[in-house]
Design an enzyme around this catalytic site. Structure first.
Site, PDB file in Angstrom:
ATOM      1  N   GLY A  42     -16.731 -53.714  65.540  1.00 51.77           N
ATOM      2  CA  GLY A  42     -18.035 -54.598  64.835  1.00 51.77           C
ATOM      3  C   GLY A  42     -17.655 -55.635  63.862  1.00 51.77           C
ATOM      4  O   GLY A  42     -18.514 -56.495  63.678  1.00 51.77           O
ATOM      5  N   GLU A  97     -16.269 -53.980  57.000  1.00 53.71           N
ATOM      6  CA  GLU A  97     -17.062 -53.100  57.849  1.00 53.71           C
ATOM      7  C   GLU A  97     -18.187 -54.151  58.244  1.00 53.71           C
ATOM      8  O   GLU A  97     -18.883 -55.054  57.475  1.00 53.71           O
ATOM      9  CB  GLU A  97     -17.722 -51.984  57.215  1.00 53.71           C
ATOM     10  CG  GLU A  97     -17.097 -50.850  57.499  1.00 53.71           C
ATOM     11  CD  GLU A  97     -17.779 -50.090  59.138  1.00 53.71           C
ATOM     12  OE1 GLU A  97     -17.861 -50.966  59.861  1.00 53.71           O
ATOM     13  OE2 GLU A  97     -17.821 -48.995  58.993  1.00 53.71           O
ATOM     14  N   ASP A  98     -18.731 -54.011  59.705  1.00 54.01           N
ATOM     15  CA  ASP A  98     -19.874 -54.574  59.856  1.00 54.01           C
ATOM     16  C   ASP A  98     -21.205 -54.146  59.201  1.00 54.01           C
ATOM     17  O   ASP A  98     -21.995 -54.892  58.634  1.00 54.01           O
ATOM     18  CB  ASP A  98     -20.076 -54.631  61.627  1.00 54.01           C
ATOM     19  CG  ASP A  98     -20.153 -53.363  61.955  1.00 54.01           C
ATOM     20  OD1 ASP A  98     -20.004 -52.252  61.437  1.00 54.01           O
ATOM     21  OD2 ASP A  98     -20.421 -53.087  63.275  1.00 54.01           O
ATOM     22  N   ASP A 101     -24.499 -47.435  57.594  1.00 54.22           N
ATOM     23  CA  ASP A 101     -25.486 -46.822  57.997  1.00 54.22           C
ATOM     24  C   ASP A 101     -25.497 -45.420  57.313  1.00 54.22           C
ATOM     25  O   ASP A 101     -25.835 -45.338  56.278  1.00 54.22           O
ATOM     26  CB  ASP A 101     -25.409 -46.799  59.409  1.00 54.22           C
ATOM     27  CG  ASP A 101     -26.831 -46.409  60.138  1.00 54.22           C
ATOM     28  OD1 ASP A 101     -27.722 -46.551  59.710  1.00 54.22           O
ATOM     29  OD2 ASP A 101     -26.695 -45.619  61.213  1.00 54.22           O
ATOM     30  N   THR A 105     -18.507 -43.485  58.335  1.00 55.38           N
ATOM     31  CA  THR A 105     -17.585 -44.216  58.865  1.00 55.38           C
ATOM     32  C   THR A 105     -16.636 -45.104  57.915  1.00 55.38           C
ATOM     33  O   THR A 105     -15.480 -44.830  57.573  1.00 55.38           O
ATOM     34  CB  THR A 105     -17.996 -45.151  59.798  1.00 55.38           C
ATOM     35  OG1 THR A 105     -18.836 -44.744  60.793  1.00 55.38           O
ATOM     36  CG2 THR A 105     -16.918 -46.048  60.517  1.00 55.38           C
ATOM     37  N   ASP A 157     -22.874 -54.426  67.810  1.00 55.25           N
ATOM     38  CA  ASP A 157     -23.491 -54.398  69.493  1.00 55.25           C
ATOM     39  C   ASP A 157     -24.533 -53.247  69.462  1.00 55.25           C
ATOM     40  O   ASP A 157     -24.615 -52.512  68.472  1.00 55.25           O
ATOM     41  CB  ASP A 157     -22.017 -53.810  70.155  1.00 55.25           C
ATOM     42  CG  ASP A 157     -22.001 -52.610  69.806  1.00 55.25           C
ATOM     43  OD1 ASP A 157     -21.439 -51.975  68.534  1.00 55.25           O
ATOM     44  OD2 ASP A 157     -21.816 -51.416  70.851  1.00 55.25           O
TER      45      ASP A 157
END
Ligand code: IMP
Ligand code: MG
Length: 178
Positions: A42, A97-98, A101, A105, A157
């Protein structure tokens, strides 16, 4: 899934935000041993734009982790699919990081870098969805706070689709509020 896309963050705003973040990183890490670690897949576009705007010497590495299946549902089982390849010991590691949430992660990757002997570890995230947080995490460098919707484009994505889009969109999920 019919995939209606709502434009959320146009490329011009992304550009400005990436410049701002790169400026902050350049200032904070001057004179230090900066190792920028992108979380694949990502972060690949964000990372590429970010490092080209940072004005101090740095090294680049990547880590591939998987916590999601083919859909958008979060899972707490995080695995390293491909580890970093450069020595981490005594370096000042910036994890890129993208999106954050639940936070699992990013937390996992931060701990992983610490375990490898980093001198310091900090997180830079393009986007944050704070409404979904399940574990506390400090984002030292944050691009955008986004609403509780699934976002795609600029590396992000849905089921490996839409990563190539230059802008960021919210995608209409059939079961979004189920
Ligand atoms: P977390 O572990 O729940 O914080 O999930 C973080 C990872 O899930 C990110 O690195 C993304 O790859 C993915 N993810 C979470 N939300 C989204 C989203 O809205 N769009 C695309 N990917 C997402
Ligand atoms: Mg992803």
């Amino acid at each position: 899934m019919n995939g209606h896309l709502d434009l959320l963050i146009p490329r011009h705003d992304i550009e400005q935000t990436v410049s701002r973040l790169a400026g902050q990183v350049s200032e904070d890490y001057r004179g230090r041993q900066l190792l920028v670690v992108g979380v694949l897949k990502g972060a690949f576009i964000f990372m590429a734009d970010l490092v080209r705007q940072i004005e101090i010497p740095l090294e680049v590495d990547f880590v591939t982790v998987s916590s999601y299946g083919s859909g958008s549902e979060s899972s707490r089982r995080i695995r390293v699919l491909q580890d970093m390849t450069l020595p981490v010991k005594d370096k000042d590691v910036l994890i890129v990081e993208d999106i954050v949430d639940s936070g699992y992660t990013a937390n996992y990757v931060l701990h992983h870098a610490r375990d490898m002997g980093a001198h310091s570890v900090a997180l830079c995230a393009l986007a944050d969805k704070p409404s979904r947080r399940e574990t506390p995490i400090e984002i030292a460098y944050l691009g955008f706070t986004v609403p509780d919707r699934f976002v795609v484009g600029y590396g992000l994505d849905f089921d490996n689709k839409f990563r190539y889009l230059p802008d960021i969109y919210a995608i209409e999920m059939p079961d979004e509020h189920a």
